[in-house]
Design a protein around this motif. Structure first.
Motif, PDB file in Angstrom:
ATOM      1  N   ARG A  55     -22.370  96.412  19.238  1.00  0.00           N
ATOM      2  CA  ARG A  55     -22.557  97.769  19.782  1.00  0.00           C
ATOM      3  C   ARG A  55     -21.418  98.168  20.710  1.00  0.00           C
ATOM      4  O   ARG A  55     -21.152  99.347  20.888  1.00  0.00           O
ATOM      5  N   THR A  56     -20.721  97.196  21.288  1.00  0.00           N
ATOM      6  CA  THR A  56     -19.623  97.501  22.218  1.00  0.00           C
ATOM      7  C   THR A  56     -18.296  97.751  21.503  1.00  0.00           C
ATOM      8  O   THR A  56     -17.319  98.132  22.148  1.00  0.00           O
ATOM      9  N   LEU A  57     -18.244  97.524  20.180  1.00  0.00           N
ATOM     10  CA  LEU A  57     -16.972  97.571  19.452  1.00  0.00           C
ATOM     11  C   LEU A  57     -16.605  98.938  18.893  1.00  0.00           C
ATOM     12  O   LEU A  57     -15.481  99.142  18.447  1.00  0.00           O
ATOM     13  N   GLY A  58     -17.549  99.865  18.856  1.00  0.00           N
ATOM     14  CA  GLY A  58     -17.241 101.207  18.366  1.00  0.00           C
ATOM     15  C   GLY A  58     -17.017 101.288  16.871  1.00  0.00           C
ATOM     16  O   GLY A  58     -16.263 102.138  16.398  1.00  0.00           O
ATOM     17  N   GLY A  59     -17.632 100.408  16.110  1.00  0.00           N
ATOM     18  CA  GLY A  59     -17.484 100.442  14.661  1.00  0.00           C
ATOM     19  C   GLY A  59     -16.156  99.877  14.196  1.00  0.00           C
ATOM     20  O   GLY A  59     -15.372  99.336  14.990  1.00  0.00           O
ATOM     21  N   CYS A  60     -15.908 100.024  12.893  1.00  0.00           N
ATOM     22  CA  CYS A  60     -14.690  99.473  12.288  1.00  0.00           C
ATOM     23  C   CYS A  60     -14.389 100.238  11.002  1.00  0.00           C
ATOM     24  O   CYS A  60     -15.255 100.346  10.139  1.00  0.00           O
ATOM     25  N   PRO A  61     -13.169 100.748  10.855  1.00  0.00           N
ATOM     26  CA  PRO A  61     -12.821 101.455   9.616  1.00  0.00           C
ATOM     27  C   PRO A  61     -12.661 100.495   8.430  1.00  0.00           C
ATOM     28  O   PRO A  61     -12.379  99.310   8.605  1.00  0.00           O
ATOM     29  N   THR A  62     -12.794 101.027   7.244  1.00  0.00           N
ATOM     30  CA  THR A  62     -12.597 100.255   6.012  1.00  0.00           C
ATOM     31  C   THR A  62     -11.220  99.600   6.010  1.00  0.00           C
ATOM     32  O   THR A  62     -10.223 100.230   6.355  1.00  0.00           O
ATOM     33  N   GLY A  63     -11.196  98.325   5.649  1.00  0.00           N
ATOM     34  CA  GLY A  63      -9.941  97.573   5.561  1.00  0.00           C
ATOM     35  C   GLY A  63      -9.522  96.895   6.848  1.00  0.00           C
ATOM     36  O   GLY A  63      -8.651  96.039   6.851  1.00  0.00           O
ATOM     37  N   GLN A  64     -10.137  97.263   7.956  1.00  0.00           N
ATOM     38  CA  GLN A  64      -9.802  96.679   9.255  1.00  0.00           C
ATOM     39  C   GLN A  64     -10.754  95.528   9.567  1.00  0.00           C
ATOM     40  O   GLN A  64     -11.698  95.274   8.823  1.00  0.00           O
ATOM     41  N   ALA A  65     -10.530  94.850  10.696  1.00  0.00           N
ATOM     42  CA  ALA A  65     -11.372  93.721  11.079  1.00  0.00           C
ATOM     43  C   ALA A  65     -11.493  93.646  12.592  1.00  0.00           C
ATOM     44  O   ALA A  65     -10.560  94.010  13.316  1.00  0.00           O
ATOM     45  N   LYS A  66     -12.644  93.185  13.062  1.00  0.00           N
ATOM     46  CA  LYS A  66     -12.900  92.959  14.486  1.00  0.00           C
ATOM     47  C   LYS A  66     -13.599  91.610  14.622  1.00  0.00           C
ATOM     48  O   LYS A  66     -14.262  91.147  13.694  1.00  0.00           O
ATOM     49  N   ILE A  67     -13.494  91.006  15.806  1.00  0.00           N
ATOM     50  CA  ILE A  67     -14.020  89.662  16.017  1.00  0.00           C
ATOM     51  C   ILE A  67     -15.069  89.649  17.125  1.00  0.00           C
ATOM     52  O   ILE A  67     -14.949  90.393  18.097  1.00  0.00           O
ATOM     53  N   THR A  68     -16.104  88.830  16.919  1.00  0.00           N
ATOM     54  CA  THR A  68     -17.130  88.600  17.936  1.00  0.00           C
ATOM     55  C   THR A  68     -17.414  87.100  17.994  1.00  0.00           C
ATOM     56  O   THR A  68     -16.962  86.330  17.145  1.00  0.00           O
ATOM     57  N   GLN A  69     -18.220  86.731  18.956  1.00  0.00           N
ATOM     58  CA  GLN A  69     -18.714  85.360  19.016  1.00  0.00           C
ATOM     59  C   GLN A  69     -19.715  85.129  17.882  1.00  0.00           C
ATOM     60  O   GLN A  69     -20.261  86.078  17.321  1.00  0.00           O
ATOM     61  N   GLY A  70     -19.984  83.863  17.581  1.00  0.00           N
ATOM     62  CA  GLY A  70     -20.918  83.514  16.513  1.00  0.00           C
ATOM     63  C   GLY A  70     -22.344  83.297  16.976  1.00  0.00           C
ATOM     64  O   GLY A  70     -23.256  83.222  16.155  1.00  0.00           O
ATOM     65  N   TYR A  71     -22.564  83.154  18.274  1.00  0.00           N
ATOM     66  CA  TYR A  71     -23.878  82.981  18.862  1.00  0.00           C
ATOM     67  C   TYR A  71     -24.646  81.814  18.216  1.00  0.00           C
ATOM     68  O   TYR A  71     -24.234  80.686  18.363  1.00  0.00           O
ATOM     69  N   HIS A  72     -25.705  82.059  17.478  1.00  0.00           N
ATOM     70  CA  HIS A  72     -26.555  80.977  16.955  1.00  0.00           C
ATOM     71  C   HIS A  72     -26.086  80.425  15.605  1.00  0.00           C
ATOM     72  O   HIS A  72     -26.780  79.601  15.006  1.00  0.00           O
ATOM     73  N   LEU A  73     -24.941  80.860  15.140  1.00  0.00           N
ATOM     74  CA  LEU A  73     -24.367  80.352  13.888  1.00  0.00           C
ATOM     75  C   LEU A  73     -23.628  79.042  14.159  1.00  0.00           C
ATOM     76  O   LEU A  73     -23.187  78.798  15.282  1.00  0.00           O
ATOM     77  N   PRO A  74     -23.415  78.206  13.139  1.00  0.00           N
ATOM     78  CA  PRO A  74     -22.570  77.024  13.327  1.00  0.00           C
ATOM     79  C   PRO A  74     -21.121  77.408  13.649  1.00  0.00           C
ATOM     80  O   PRO A  74     -20.421  76.655  14.314  1.00  0.00           O
ATOM     81  N   ALA A  75     -20.683  78.571  13.189  1.00  0.00           N
ATOM     82  CA  ALA A  75     -19.320  79.053  13.442  1.00  0.00           C
ATOM     83  C   ALA A  75     -19.231  79.654  14.840  1.00  0.00           C
ATOM     84  O   ALA A  75     -20.134  80.371  15.279  1.00  0.00           O
ATOM     85  N   GLN A  76     -18.120  79.392  15.517  1.00  0.00           N
ATOM     86  CA  GLN A  76     -17.911  79.930  16.858  1.00  0.00           C
ATOM     87  C   GLN A  76     -17.649  81.435  16.829  1.00  0.00           C
ATOM     88  O   GLN A  76     -17.964  82.145  17.775  1.00  0.00           O
ATOM     89  N   TRP A  77     -17.035  81.909  15.754  1.00  0.00           N
ATOM     90  CA  TRP A  77     -16.609  83.304  15.651  1.00  0.00           C
ATOM     91  C   TRP A  77     -17.164  83.960  14.389  1.00  0.00           C
ATOM     92  O   TRP A  77     -17.353  83.296  13.378  1.00  0.00           O
ATOM     93  N   VAL A  78     -17.322  85.280  14.463  1.00  0.00           N
ATOM     94  CA  VAL A  78     -17.586  86.104  13.285  1.00  0.00           C
ATOM     95  C   VAL A  78     -16.495  87.164  13.257  1.00  0.00           C
ATOM     96  O   VAL A  78     -16.273  87.872  14.246  1.00  0.00           O
TER      97      VAL A  78
END
Length: 177
Positions: A55-78
């Protein structure tokens, strides 16, 4: 010089939310607030903290990418990327899809992410033909890995037999060329 690209790619049949990698890629919609398919599964597995950060990222246009933490996933990042909706192939869908992979890999490199897992971006509800999407995915990742040492490994996570067979066939064909 980076190691040869084929040795840095794995094709795996499974659930991306269970992958023990540094980052997984979410085939997100432009809002980044969850949806169906891979997007919904990642949001459910990561927990409500992922939605709060998105919710803090302001969306993402097609073809672009943004990163967040992974929280309860085995991966550290999403890494969230928005693939194109297939509209017949005459609306820069191929370029937009390739940008999803390039921009996700660039974010991974920026954050020193060693291993990253991709789903079949746009090949589900967005209607991109699976073989065409797979060819773009592998060719784009190949070109990136030929120039960069990070990420060290890329996993393509295939949900279902058809995707797995398609990724294996395209990977074999590209490895031979």
């Amino acid at each position: 010089m980076p190691p040869p690209w084929p040795h840095r790619i794995q094709i795996i049949q499974g659930d991306i939310t269970h992958q023990a990698v540094d980052a997984i890629v979410n085939a997100a919609n432009e809002s980044l607030l969850g949806g169906g398919g891979v997007d919904g599964a990642i949001h459910r597995a990561a927990g409500p903290e992922l939605l709060a950060e998105c919710r803090t990222l302001g969306g993402c246009p097609t073809g672009q990418a943004k990163i967040t933490q992974g929280y309860h996933l085995p991966a550290q990042w999403v890494i969230h990327t928005v693939g194109p909706v297939w509209r017949g192939g005459q609306h820069q869908e191929d370029d937009s899809l390739a940008n999803c992979y390039r921009n996700s890999l660039a974010l991974a490199r920026e954050h020193a992410i060693g291993t990253i897992a991709f789903p079949a971006i746009s090949a589900g509800v967005y209607g991109f033909p699976l073989e065409r999407a797979t060819d773009i995915a592998i060719a784009t990742v190949r070109a990136y890995l030929e120039k960069h040492t990070m990420p060290e490994a890329v996993h393509f996570i295939c949900f279902g037999d058809e995707a797995y067979r398609t990724y294996q066939a395209v990977f074999s064909a590209q490895s031979a060329s």
